[in-house]
Write an enzyme that holds these catalytic residues in place. Structure first.
Site, PDB file in Angstrom:
ATOM      1  N   TYR D  89      87.783 -68.699 -89.472  1.00 51.58           N
ATOM      2  CA  TYR D  89      88.862 -69.470 -88.516  1.00 51.58           C
ATOM      3  C   TYR D  89      89.790 -70.137 -89.567  1.00 51.58           C
ATOM      4  O   TYR D  89      89.493 -69.694 -91.256  1.00 51.58           O
ATOM      5  CB  TYR D  89      88.213 -70.840 -88.174  1.00 51.58           C
ATOM      6  CG  TYR D  89      88.133 -72.160 -88.153  1.00 51.58           C
ATOM      7  CD1 TYR D  89      87.353 -72.528 -89.101  1.00 51.58           C
ATOM      8  CD2 TYR D  89      89.062 -72.817 -87.618  1.00 51.58           C
ATOM      9  CE1 TYR D  89      86.753 -73.610 -89.605  1.00 51.58           C
ATOM     10  CE2 TYR D  89      88.743 -74.513 -88.050  1.00 51.58           C
ATOM     11  CZ  TYR D  89      87.847 -75.031 -89.252  1.00 51.58           C
ATOM     12  OH  TYR D  89      87.866 -76.326 -89.306  1.00 51.58           O
ATOM     13  N   ARG D 106      85.268 -65.607 -84.533  1.00 53.18           N
ATOM     14  CA  ARG D 106      84.212 -66.092 -84.104  1.00 53.18           C
ATOM     15  C   ARG D 106      83.488 -65.244 -83.561  1.00 53.18           C
ATOM     16  O   ARG D 106      82.123 -65.182 -83.586  1.00 53.18           O
ATOM     17  CB  ARG D 106      83.837 -67.986 -83.923  1.00 53.18           C
ATOM     18  CG  ARG D 106      84.250 -68.405 -82.745  1.00 53.18           C
ATOM     19  CD  ARG D 106      84.408 -69.509 -82.741  1.00 53.18           C
ATOM     20  NE  ARG D 106      83.250 -70.204 -83.545  1.00 53.18           N
ATOM     21  CZ  ARG D 106      83.627 -72.098 -82.881  1.00 53.18           C
ATOM     22  NH1 ARG D 106      84.405 -72.589 -82.906  1.00 53.18           N
ATOM     23  NH2 ARG D 106      82.372 -72.671 -83.794  1.00 53.18           N
ATOM     24  N   ASN D 167      82.954 -82.123 -78.724  1.00 53.09           N
ATOM     25  CA  ASN D 167      83.535 -81.259 -79.127  1.00 53.09           C
ATOM     26  C   ASN D 167      84.389 -80.337 -78.471  1.00 53.09           C
ATOM     27  O   ASN D 167      83.606 -79.460 -78.371  1.00 53.09           O
ATOM     28  CB  ASN D 167      82.778 -80.585 -80.159  1.00 53.09           C
ATOM     29  CG  ASN D 167      83.192 -80.629 -81.583  1.00 53.09           C
ATOM     30  OD1 ASN D 167      84.279 -81.547 -81.970  1.00 53.09           O
ATOM     31  ND2 ASN D 167      81.531 -80.954 -82.080  1.00 53.09           N
ATOM     32  N   ALA D 276      86.677 -84.761 -89.553  1.00 50.33           N
ATOM     33  CA  ALA D 276      87.337 -86.179 -89.328  1.00 50.33           C
ATOM     34  C   ALA D 276      86.212 -86.688 -88.376  1.00 50.33           C
ATOM     35  O   ALA D 276      85.733 -88.156 -89.008  1.00 50.33           O
ATOM     36  CB  ALA D 276      88.750 -86.395 -89.479  1.00 50.33           C
ATOM     37  N   ASP D 278      83.608 -85.328 -87.331  1.00 53.33           N
ATOM     38  CA  ASP D 278      82.024 -85.002 -87.886  1.00 53.33           C
ATOM     39  C   ASP D 278      82.314 -85.534 -89.076  1.00 53.33           C
ATOM     40  O   ASP D 278      80.452 -86.028 -89.277  1.00 53.33           O
ATOM     41  CB  ASP D 278      82.099 -82.972 -88.409  1.00 53.33           C
ATOM     42  CG  ASP D 278      82.971 -82.411 -87.976  1.00 53.33           C
ATOM     43  OD1 ASP D 278      82.797 -82.553 -85.972  1.00 53.33           O
ATOM     44  OD2 ASP D 278      84.054 -81.757 -87.831  1.00 53.33           O
TER      45      ASP D 278
END
Ligand SMILES: [Ca+2]
Ligand SMILES: [Ca+2]
Ligand SMILES: [Ca+2]
Ligand SMILES: [Ca+2]
Ligand SMILES: [Ca+2]
Ligand SMILES: [Ca+2]
Ligand SMILES: [Ca+2]
Ligand SMILES: [Ca+2]
Ligand SMILES: [Ca+2]
Ligand SMILES: [Ca+2]
Ligand SMILES: [Ca+2]
Ligand SMILES: [Ca+2]
Ligand code: NI
Ligand code: NI
Ligand code: NI
Ligand code: NI
Ligand code: NI
Ligand code: NI
Ligand code: NI
Ligand code: NI
Ligand code: NI
Ligand code: NI
Ligand code: NI
Ligand code: NI
Ligand code: NI
Ligand code: NI
Ligand code: NI
Ligand code: NI
Ligand code: NI
Ligand code: NI
Lengths: 335, 335, 335, 335, 335, 335
Positions: D89, D106, D167, D276, D278
């Protein structure tokens, strides 16, 4: 030993990274340049009292090369700060079968615009035991010619010997109403050491020299010694190019009573060939200033020019230790 | 002279700095790539009206190569913006005895996913005097094969001559249920110029060619001329590799009535060998488009491929001036 | 197969970019270094269970090389965190006729300051089938000598075979009141494999070996086999240097009952010669650990050292695939 | 304490230098990425036994992130090498009033293509005391959904607690015929810790939560606790953005019997905001694993996420010492 | 919609990396520059048919900016290749309380040396619907003044509306025997849009405008409308500087029958402020060309100038999508 | 005006690029450092006759900082070349809420190992009108303490005034059997100017000073004036830190008969805070040497320290022009 004084234009060299073409990616590496400044730097790095006489603009562009020269120990008090441009040039380093290419952008520089009478040679030559000039300064225009002649006259008047590096730049001479042969003849007539080969001498004397390498060089040297009674030594390199990265070099010095010529050395994996001639000049002068004979001078000049080919940037910044290591030979890691 | 039109995938090449292994340090240099795009770029830099037909995604990843091609003067109006990936490939440049390694990451690219019928050849071939294809496009999959055949049919229908660069990529053909021999035969039967050597021809004709270099190449060429009545010229290079950084190259062009073969040139200090074949292709086409005979075309093709070895990135961006300097010879600094 | 355990100092190598002199521009590239760590890294990259025993400071300077080794798969649990400096060294990569120059700054390192009794060899040699030492550790000072001897004793006591790389560093031994011959003799008397040549053996035995290359090496090997009853193999390379970037290399392994010697390989376009000896060591050990005979070991050692010359940094990080590609030959792009 | 196991895709992040646009100049900086890998890395750097379960291709593109994770101490034995792409990415870091922009590339990754049954959870969960999943894996497609559910089932069957980071990536779910609400509900019903806020819960429960900040978050948390009987903790950050470089952050953890919420911290001069979330997740898990209560967990999570904003790259690589320094306060040079 | 034509000098900008002083380390980043070229680039990136009229030397220094402009889609056929220098300027980007510093090195440029009669306005204005000039061209010297006036006359004669950006450069005007007020008055009298504020108007009319911000600007605008009957719009920004990295900006457009003024926007974390005025100009012209009223034009101009502050280099290369994102607001990562 | 002489250790600072952690990627930027050398450099850049007395190793690591100092015009003839290490330190520049971190690696440096009697103060103080010392030299160990005291005695004996910068480094003093209070008291008793605040004075006098800022500072100053009869001026800055990138600074100078204190200045967007104290010292000394009163000295010191925050590297290299521009105010581009 007295002070070595070099007079000439200082430039900034801008080069793309690695082996890229100019502005292939938008980056420049910058180096301090200028044939005479290269010699002054190389001699300072070899421990000589070395001074540069030049002019740069009073901006960070002028500060940077002064800082570089002074950092290497060159006396920069003779570098004036004057309005005008900083002389620039752009070097695209070649590779393989693509030659290195140079674009000059030096017109209108602070140095070129300095009026000939604005150099105070009384002060600048104080303590000097040599003045070094090259064929670039007179080629810059009428002011450059006048400035070079005044410098040579001043040295002559004070009994300071003059070395002169031919550095013939046809494009510069052709850009104005010039008479290179007359000008260079006047300058070289005052020199005791000339850096140049049979082609430079042909140009000066309007005479062709034939035959194979050493013979032709000797013939030219003898003609020069005849034409220039003050001239004592003529130093030159012979360069054969296998390709852009691989040259073979030898050095030669002609005296009035004989000549020395080194074996040819193969220089492969060339990193940066620019300034190699100035490194030769510095090596020869270094050897002579430290009392070596012309054989030692030829070997030392060749050593310094060979080392220069391994070094990015224009000026040799090697010390005596590096010359010794080169002359001792051996290519493996030094731990 | 009309417009040169190249059709094929554009990729981004990602390479580690210098001679590092891939991701040995976490940096990539990026270059615009793609065999056909390299040819279009090289021809534009040589002053030709050169157009690229391709597809890239509507993101900054697609913008960048379009910007690069357009910057060099390639007409990019035939490059579609379509959903899909940007084709990538990763080149780890070798050195000494470690070969250069390539990883492709082109599956699912916007180009490969473009339906064959989405290319408007009426518009795209308007004003064209040549269509350039390579063996990569049909190797990308059934859509690629169909797209290449449609392109060739369209050119044939409009009387636009076709040049075809073999560029045989076994791994691409093996990744799907393909028939490379049949497909390539159909394509090459429409071409008047083939870039390829005896191995490419063996593959097409299922025939082996024996003997030493030039004989074998001539034998293969004659077989190809027999099999492909439209074919007029077959151009190839012969490359002997001393090591990764030092090759010896010669160029050859076979015509129906004879052949020319250049001397071998030693190319040492290689900077980037990728795209050298495309530079040869461009050099040959450039010479032919400017009226040179096959001897001039072989020399010009060889010149451009030799120069390409000195240049980072995939495409030759040299001008006529660079070819002239190469052909004139001389490896010292050009001031 | 058990675990390979290497014991020695880990260092950070700091190098200027490209072919610049040290601090010619104010940048350093940093690599993880240390002769024994290089071997451990190379073996881990070749799939072996490889562990490093060392000590580094508990700072980011110590974290970085541990991270590097662990990243390549080396077991780093035997690396202590202790007060003291991180050992540094500075490598200025040469070019052409300018040799590579090394400045060590390793005095007072956490490793050198570790008391000999602070290495828990019971735990560290658990599962080991080989302990690898070099002549650097004992040269670091009395503590280094004691630590190396303790390590060798511990291995001997546990029946773990020892390999020893001469790596004679005169400057280190001369910096303190040392007896290198006595120390190295004690260490090598416990080893079954010695990496070193006739010069190393001369130093140990106080005997000169004359004659041309292979003869002299065999004579030295036979003397060593006589002096060191446990010794089974002596592996060495012979290196002839054309210039800094172009060497010719061959590999030799002497066993008690005979020797093998490879052909000479020409390695031009050298990128980084540092660590080439460690790569040879790793290649030989790799081959022996995977059941090859000494002929295969010499070829594999030569392959890995040749490849290392193409790689920036100190350690070989090549895999079996890279060795296979080297042995298969072929220098063109691998797609 | 047992082993922390994270399951998810590893990616390489490619970013232009500094604050340039993507490919404004042709360079990429590369970082190892992936939400779950970031958490595994951060926990390994904080001293936990941390393992990553994933799949990457058997190329240098796959080697690099494995080397990075392993270097930071993550157990990478659960990372399969499989054919397929390396997920990439591209992050263009914003500045001032220009937001950071992300392009994903991806699709078709080795991880996404791994058949759900190819994960050997018996072995992978051996010794585990937590499995960490996120909403990205099920969003990758039917195989990702199946793989995530199998992983969760396996953990549940072995009594390994599950943490789940919402997420939510709308674009991934919309790219195929998905039912995110059903899938995420099944996954979260097995988790004891959820990282997510009122918006994530709204999505799961199809319910809107009104009112001002803390009230709305509590309302949502209570609804989630009702819907998911196994759920014990819900952790989230609240972020207010003054501009791209200046955010204000607070952390909150809801338990069944109450909640804690930190003061807001002003984070200016943001270097890299990616990852951030994570880092917050890792900070909370770190605190809980070391026996802190939810108040300490919220503070620690906030500390780690604040520190992450100062760090280039995706993963927090801070140690306990850094958290302590942050919590102790003080912004001047630490000598 | 017709073609936008900008006329002016193209320069290369050389800047040190990051926040270093000029030549603090010997590197330059290079960007294409020139006020009018910036506007042409920005409009091309926004989809307009945009052409540049200028002159650069026939060297790689001239090739690079042409390649850059053409890459962004600017029609560069009106850029002549002529002997002369490439105009350069050096930007040292400030930080905190140290202002950005600029050194111009543009004297003697190919553009400045082009004889006024060498611009073929018949061809250059073919299809044009606007000619954009700025106060820099006439400030370059008598030839620049003559060239600008000829361009304006040509546009007037063909009914092509003229926009004029004040860009008053005192140092340029003071370098020769100039009459800026007379010259600028003649040029602005032909324009329908003026980019400039009350200070520019004061200079033109020799009148002072008092009072607070908006009142003073309106007063000045009304005086200008009275003095210049063709003038329809006056666009300007008001900039308050907290420090070098943090400004507050608003935009204003005065029409004959009223004015619009935006709210002030706080722009912190400034990356590169150079060219922000040109981005405003482009944003206003873009809005007007796409049919927006002056309120939309002020908002769009402000958007583009705010975005420019986040972008390294001189020219805005944003697209409509970026303006839309800015106007929609939101500073978090865009995935 | 005479010569300013600074005595102290010169170091090389190694820093990761940008805002990365130490060795996050394997690169270092290198700067010349050392508190006293920073002052000598700053004063040389402001036009003073400034000399450095120090010792560095006779290697390229020692050459580089000498070259840097000499380049800025510092007289480096008093820098000895002696065996020993080059002192290094590693600076990880913080950001936002992560503080800058420093690791020293200076033990065993050539400077620290120089015997106190090896400084020839007769020669070194020839022509001096000030000797500048700091609290770092005596903290380096018994030799450092002896060397500093000898230097101070020599200056006192020759009537050369001494300025002393507290620079209290607890870790250095704690590393050996030291008595910092006694040593510093002896040194400061010979000084006429002290750079330090109430905390430094507390340490010297063993007395606490209470109350708010200015009162407390005055109380401490008065106690110091009483304790040190030769002391005439005490200069200090007060620094409040909003975060790592945003500080507020004021400057204060206490004389025996009164004090001046500047307003607080907000310094945001800090680039490099290291060496800011040395810039303040240099600014104060510069003002005093050019005849300004303490009010001008405080303003000038504050100006130079504020400017230093915008500059990468340790030493201020600003000129009078930069101070004037700062004092004149205005943050927009200077053209
Ligand atoms: Ca040229
Ligand atoms: Ca020369
Ligand atoms: Ca491969
Ligand atoms: Ca090809
Ligand atoms: Ca050395
Ligand atoms: Ca070795
Ligand atoms: Ca996007
Ligand atoms: Ca998240
Ligand atoms: Ca200026
Ligand atoms: Ca403007
Ligand atoms: Ca520290
Ligand atoms: Ca201080
Ligand atoms: Ni040769
Ligand atoms: Ni060669
Ligand atoms: Ni030269
Ligand atoms: Ni060869
Ligand atoms: Ni070769
Ligand atoms: Ni190709
Ligand atoms: Ni050879
Ligand atoms: Ni060679
Ligand atoms: Ni080694
Ligand atoms: Ni705020
Ligand atoms: Ni802010
Ligand atoms: Ni994340
Ligand atoms: Ni601010
Ligand atoms: Ni502008
Ligand atoms: Ni502007
Ligand atoms: Ni504040
Ligand atoms: Ni702030
Ligand atoms: Ni300091």
């Amino acid at each position: 030993m007295g002070r070595f004084v070099a007079f000439g234009e200082i430039m900034l060299r801008l080069s793309p990274p690695g082996r890229e073409l100019l502005l292939q990616t938008p980056k420049f590496d910058v180096w301090t340049a200028g044939a005479e400044a290269n010699v002054a730097t190389a001699l300072a790095c070899l421990g000589h009292d070395s001074a540069m006489v030049s002019a740069v603009p009073p901006t960070p562009l002028g500060d940077a090369p002064v800082r570089a020269l002074r950092g290497f120990g060159v006396d920069t008090r003779g570098i004036q700060r004057r309005e005008g441009r900083m002389g620039l040039y752009f070097v695209t380093t070649g590779a393989g079968l693509r030659a290195t290419d140079v674009i000059y952008d030096r017109a209108g520089s602070a140095f070129a615009e300095t009026p000939p009478e604005d150099w105070n040679w009384d002060r600048l030559l104080d303590g000097a035991d040599r003045l070094h000039l090259s064929g670039i300064t007179p080629a810059l225009g009428p002011q450059g010619t006048a400035a070079a002649l005044r410098a040579a006259d001043a040295a002559e008047a004070r009994g300071v010997p003059i070395s002169f590096d031919g550095n013939y730049r046809a494009r510069l001479w052709e850009a104005w109403d010039s008479d290179p042969r007359a000008t260079l003849t006047r300058l070289i007539s005052k020199a005791d050491i000339l850096f140049g080969n049979h082609r430079d001498i042909s140009l000066l004397l309007g005479e062709r020299f034939d035959g194979d390498g050493p013979d032709r060089r000797r013939e030219a040297a003898e003609a020069a010694f005849e034409a220039f009674p003050q001239l004592q030594l003529i130093a030159s390199t012979a360069r054969h190019l296998d390709d852009v990265d691989h040259h073979r070099l030898s050095a030669r010095i002609d005296a009035r009573d004989g000549a020395v010529q080194t074996d040819e050395v193969s220089v492969a994996g060339i990193v940066d060939r620019i300034g190699a001639g100035d490194a030769f000049t510095a090596g020869v002068l270094h050897a002579l200033r430290t009392g070596q004979d012309i054989s030692g001078a030829a070997r030392t000049g060749l050593a310094l020019t060979c080392l220069k080919h391994s070094l990015p940037g224009d000026a040799s910044v090697f010390g005596q230790k590096d010359i010794d290591a080169f002359l001792a030979g051996g290519f493996d890691v030094r731990r």
